[in-house]
Design a protein around this motif. Structure first.
Motif, PDB file in Angstrom:
ATOM      1  N   UNK A 118       0.775  -1.175   0.186  1.00  0.00           N
ATOM      2  CA  UNK A 118      -0.095  -0.022   0.066  1.00  0.00           C
ATOM      3  C   UNK A 118       0.908   1.104  -0.065  1.00  0.00           C
ATOM      4  N   UNK A 119       2.077   1.341   0.832  1.00  0.00           N
ATOM      5  CA  UNK A 119       2.621   2.487   0.840  1.00  0.00           C
ATOM      6  C   UNK A 119       3.499   2.771  -0.342  1.00  0.00           C
ATOM      7  N   UNK A 120       3.983   1.672  -1.139  1.00  0.00           N
ATOM      8  CA  UNK A 120       4.855   1.929  -1.981  1.00  0.00           C
ATOM      9  C   UNK A 120       3.897   2.437  -3.517  1.00  0.00           C
ATOM     10  N   UNK A 121       2.592   1.771  -3.270  1.00  0.00           N
ATOM     11  CA  UNK A 121       1.593   2.398  -4.495  1.00  0.00           C
ATOM     12  C   UNK A 121       1.168   3.642  -4.299  1.00  0.00           C
ATOM     13  N   UNK A 122       1.070   3.937  -2.907  1.00  0.00           N
ATOM     14  CA  UNK A 122       0.684   5.662  -2.653  1.00  0.00           C
ATOM     15  C   UNK A 122       1.693   6.563  -2.963  1.00  0.00           C
ATOM     16  N   UNK A 123       3.040   6.146  -2.532  1.00  0.00           N
ATOM     17  CA  UNK A 123       4.156   6.790  -2.522  1.00  0.00           C
ATOM     18  C   UNK A 123       4.911   7.067  -3.958  1.00  0.00           C
ATOM     19  N   UNK A 124       4.612   5.858  -4.696  1.00  0.00           N
ATOM     20  CA  UNK A 124       5.067   5.957  -6.009  1.00  0.00           C
ATOM     21  C   UNK A 124       4.662   6.780  -6.834  1.00  0.00           C
ATOM     22  N   UNK A 125       3.624   7.230  -6.774  1.00  0.00           N
ATOM     23  CA  UNK A 125       3.032   8.400  -7.536  1.00  0.00           C
ATOM     24  C   UNK A 125       3.857   9.623  -7.806  1.00  0.00           C
ATOM     25  N   UNK A 126       4.873  10.052  -6.702  1.00  0.00           N
ATOM     26  CA  UNK A 126       5.647  11.078  -7.013  1.00  0.00           C
ATOM     27  C   UNK A 126       6.992  10.909  -7.827  1.00  0.00           C
ATOM     28  N   UNK A 127       7.151   9.529  -8.221  1.00  0.00           N
ATOM     29  CA  UNK A 127       8.256   9.104  -8.838  1.00  0.00           C
ATOM     30  C   UNK A 127       8.081   8.610 -10.306  1.00  0.00           C
ATOM     31  N   UNK A 128       6.968   8.636 -10.584  1.00  0.00           N
ATOM     32  CA  UNK A 128       6.412   7.938 -12.107  1.00  0.00           C
ATOM     33  C   UNK A 128       6.884   8.936 -13.070  1.00  0.00           C
ATOM     34  N   UNK A 129       6.230  10.068 -12.839  1.00  0.00           N
ATOM     35  CA  UNK A 129       6.819  11.151 -14.165  1.00  0.00           C
ATOM     36  C   UNK A 129       8.165  11.394 -14.262  1.00  0.00           C
ATOM     37  N   UNK A 130       9.061  11.612 -13.238  1.00  0.00           N
ATOM     38  CA  UNK A 130      10.388  11.914 -13.284  1.00  0.00           C
ATOM     39  C   UNK A 130      11.114  10.671 -13.853  1.00  0.00           C
ATOM     40  N   UNK A 131      10.787   9.411 -13.341  1.00  0.00           N
ATOM     41  CA  UNK A 131      11.401   8.424 -13.988  1.00  0.00           C
ATOM     42  C   UNK A 131      10.979   8.102 -15.316  1.00  0.00           C
ATOM     43  N   UNK A 132       9.943   8.458 -15.972  1.00  0.00           N
ATOM     44  CA  UNK A 132       9.363   8.419 -17.265  1.00  0.00           C
ATOM     45  C   UNK A 132      10.302   9.183 -18.081  1.00  0.00           C
ATOM     46  N   UNK A 133      10.326  10.565 -17.654  1.00  0.00           N
ATOM     47  CA  UNK A 133      11.040  11.314 -18.391  1.00  0.00           C
ATOM     48  C   UNK A 133      12.339  11.289 -18.400  1.00  0.00           C
ATOM     49  N   UNK A 134      12.926  10.511 -17.399  1.00  0.00           N
ATOM     50  CA  UNK A 134      14.300  10.331 -17.513  1.00  0.00           C
ATOM     51  C   UNK A 134      14.661   9.131 -18.596  1.00  0.00           C
ATOM     52  N   UNK A 135      13.999   8.104 -18.624  1.00  0.00           N
ATOM     53  CA  UNK A 135      14.442   6.900 -19.360  1.00  0.00           C
ATOM     54  C   UNK A 135      13.413   6.616 -20.423  1.00  0.00           C
ATOM     55  N   UNK A 136      12.254   7.362 -20.611  1.00  0.00           N
ATOM     56  CA  UNK A 136      11.412   7.209 -21.871  1.00  0.00           C
ATOM     57  C   UNK A 136      10.222   6.266 -21.683  1.00  0.00           C
ATOM     58  N   UNK A 137       9.267   6.210 -22.277  1.00  0.00           N
ATOM     59  CA  UNK A 137       8.083   5.553 -22.062  1.00  0.00           C
ATOM     60  C   UNK A 137       8.525   3.997 -22.259  1.00  0.00           C
ATOM     61  N   UNK A 138       9.085   3.745 -23.338  1.00  0.00           N
ATOM     62  CA  UNK A 138       9.371   2.131 -23.466  1.00  0.00           C
ATOM     63  C   UNK A 138      10.206   1.416 -22.561  1.00  0.00           C
ATOM     64  N   UNK A 139      11.274   2.265 -22.261  1.00  0.00           N
ATOM     65  CA  UNK A 139      12.260   1.667 -21.173  1.00  0.00           C
ATOM     66  C   UNK A 139      11.685   1.599 -19.694  1.00  0.00           C
ATOM     67  N   UNK A 140      10.817   2.620 -19.397  1.00  0.00           N
ATOM     68  CA  UNK A 140      10.010   2.600 -18.452  1.00  0.00           C
ATOM     69  C   UNK A 140       8.976   1.314 -18.139  1.00  0.00           C
ATOM     70  N   UNK A 141       8.537   1.181 -19.399  1.00  0.00           N
ATOM     71  CA  UNK A 141       7.691  -0.012 -19.103  1.00  0.00           C
ATOM     72  C   UNK A 141       8.167  -1.272 -18.992  1.00  0.00           C
TER      73      UNK A 141
END
Length: 495
Positions: free
Chosen positions: A300-323
């Motif tokens: 639960x904690x990771x699911x909720x807290x993870x929202x803050x890192x989704x966009x920076x992570x995707x921006x850093x590595x790109x959509x395909x690599x993030x997937x």
């Protein structure tokens, strides 16, 4: 965004807030065990079974319009809870709410996708909506328990009335009406809708029958065979129909099939590990339900807290690599649980956190890729596909591990005081079930990676071709015509 988030909040909050009240509902309505089970099961089956059809309807008649009708139905069905006096009536209310969810949920992602042309903003929007839903999922049991301490159980469903009202206001004010030119105007494929709905409904009912009746009964196998037959007939119908419900060529697009594979992997993993960990903590280790709920907190904690890192992570590595990176994290989490989970809770917590971390990213990115790979007039069917795949994969995940447990464990799982043999059988079943899930999820992730790479190549080739075409046209244009207007990028929508 607030209105669309309310729609997703309803979907995630609904069952989680109601589960804690099932014993109370059973006592007050004098419901049988099966009746209590179908209070939640009827909603899930109708919701999963009708999403695909309503996704098609929304693409034809208007996403905003279908969503608003669904929200009105949700409000009316929720109000009807106040007058329920039997389990059968409550099941009917839950069926109506499942229909409302099928009409509204796919549209929340499709309309959010339509609000923005930039992929970064689309990822941010879908992240916000999914975070609101996950908050509902996380606080549902605790909120339900608090409400039951001071109010009747009906209040748990009546809370959907203000949620629907807020969603209606937000969607009407903030989302423009559908442009008729953006709608898919082909006639509705009634036969395809019936076959597709039958296949999904039977696929969702089969796991419940396996859990209730066991693999030795004919019921679950009949439902499974019916689901397979309906799916085959659906594919045959869609390949031959002049106006198919679901154009299979769209599903075969690399980005779409990649995103669906990742969503299926996430659904399998989440449902499977959640089911196994719940049984392990309470039945094998003897934890009381309240402590077992605390044991699920890493997820639960990771699911909720993870929202803050989704966009920076995707921006850093790109959509395909993030997937594929996040999907691979889910596989690693499952492998950790399968091989080390029986040795102590620390490894269970690590596995739950890894699966949740991967799920948090892959859920957003896979949905974005599916919608990105479809034409603009087919986005709602794309959102419906992602939700349907997740629902069916979750059911399959529970069915797989439940069947392995039923085959390897001697006696009834819920019988207290296991002997040494039963304990060994349970732990072996958990290990084998976890490894089977790991293999299935890894296969889906591998397929998703291959398709995603092909999708990247296709997009690059299309962009290069469009650029060459533009240069050729500009070069051939007579000088007397003056400066050519700026061209929109390939695939961009012009308003």
């Amino acid at each position: 965004m607030a209105g669309l988030s309310m729609v997703f909040l309803f979907e995630m909050l609904d069952n989680s807030i109601l589960n804690v009240a099932l014993p109370t509902i059973g006592r007050e309505l004098h419901a049988s065990t099966t009746g209590v089970q179908w209070v939640t099961g009827a909603y899930a089956v109708v919701f999963g079974g009708l999403m695909l059809m309503f996704g098609v309807v929304a693409d034809r008649f208007g996403r905003r319009r279908v969503m608003l009708v669904g929200l009105v139905l949700l409000g009316i069905a929720s109000l009807a809870t106040a007058f329920v006096t039997s389990a059968e009536q409550l099941i009917a209310v839950r069926i109506a709410m499942g229909v409302a969810a099928a009409m509204t949920t796919p549209g929340s992602m499709a309309l959010a996708f339509r609000l923005f042309d930039d992929d970064t903003l689309r990822v941010r929007a879908i992240t916000v909506i999914s975070t609101v839903g996950l908050v509902g999922l996380a606080i549902g049991p605790a909120l339900g328990g608090l409400v039951l301490a001071v109010a009747p159980w009906q209040v748990l469903l009546l809370v959907n009335v203000p949620v629907a009202a807020l969603a209606i206001v937000g969607v009407r004010i903030g989302v423009a009406a559908d442009d008729p030119a953006d709608l898919h105007r082909a006639p509705l494929d009634i036969a395809g809708a019936a076959l597709g709905t039958a296949a999904i409904v039977l696929a969702l009912v089969a796991p419940t029958l396996f859990a209730n009746e066991g693999p030795a009964s004919w019921g679950p196998w009949t439902a499974t065979a019916g689901a397979v037959a309906a799916a085959i007939l659906f594919v045959v119908r869609e390949r031959s129909a002049q106006h198919p419900l679901l154009d299979l060529a769209l599903v075969a697009r690399p980005l779409v099939s990649s995103g669906l594979a990742f969503k299926a992997a996430a659904g399998l993993a989440t449902a499977g590990i959640g089911y196994l960990v719940t049984l392990q903590l309470q039945l094998d280790w003897g934890w009381p339900p309240a402590l077992a709920a605390v044991g699920m907190l890493p997820q639960v904690v990771v699911l909720l807290a993870g929202g803050a890192v989704v966009e920076p992570f995707v921006k850093r590595v790109g959509l395909e690599r993030a997937a594929w990176t996040s999907a691979a994290t889910v596989v690693v989490g499952l492998a950790v649980y399968s091989l080390l989970g029986h040795t102590g809770y620390v490894w269970v917590a690590v596995a739950l956190a890894l699966v949740a971390a991967g799920l948090r990213v892959v859920g957003v990115v896979a949905a974005t890729n599916v919608l990105r790979g479809l034409p603009g007039n087919r986005t709602t069917i794309g959102a419906a596909l992602t939700d349907t795949v997740t629902e069916v994969a979750s059911g399959v995940g529970i069915a797989v591990v439940g069947t392995i447990l039923a085959v390897l464990f001697t006696g009834a799982l819920t019988t207290p005081g296991w002997d040494a043999q039963q304990t060994g059988e349970f732990r072996l079943a958990v290990t084998i079930g976890g490894l089977v899930l790991t293999g299935l999820v890894a296969a889906l992730v591998g397929w998703g990676i291959v398709r995603g790479q092909r999708g990247q190549g296709t997009e690059a080739a299309e962009a290069a071709g469009a650029a060459q075409g533009a240069q050729g046209t500009d070069a051939a244009m007579p000088a007397t015509q003056g400066t050519a207007p700026a061209r929109a990028p390939a695939g961009a929508r012009t308003e």
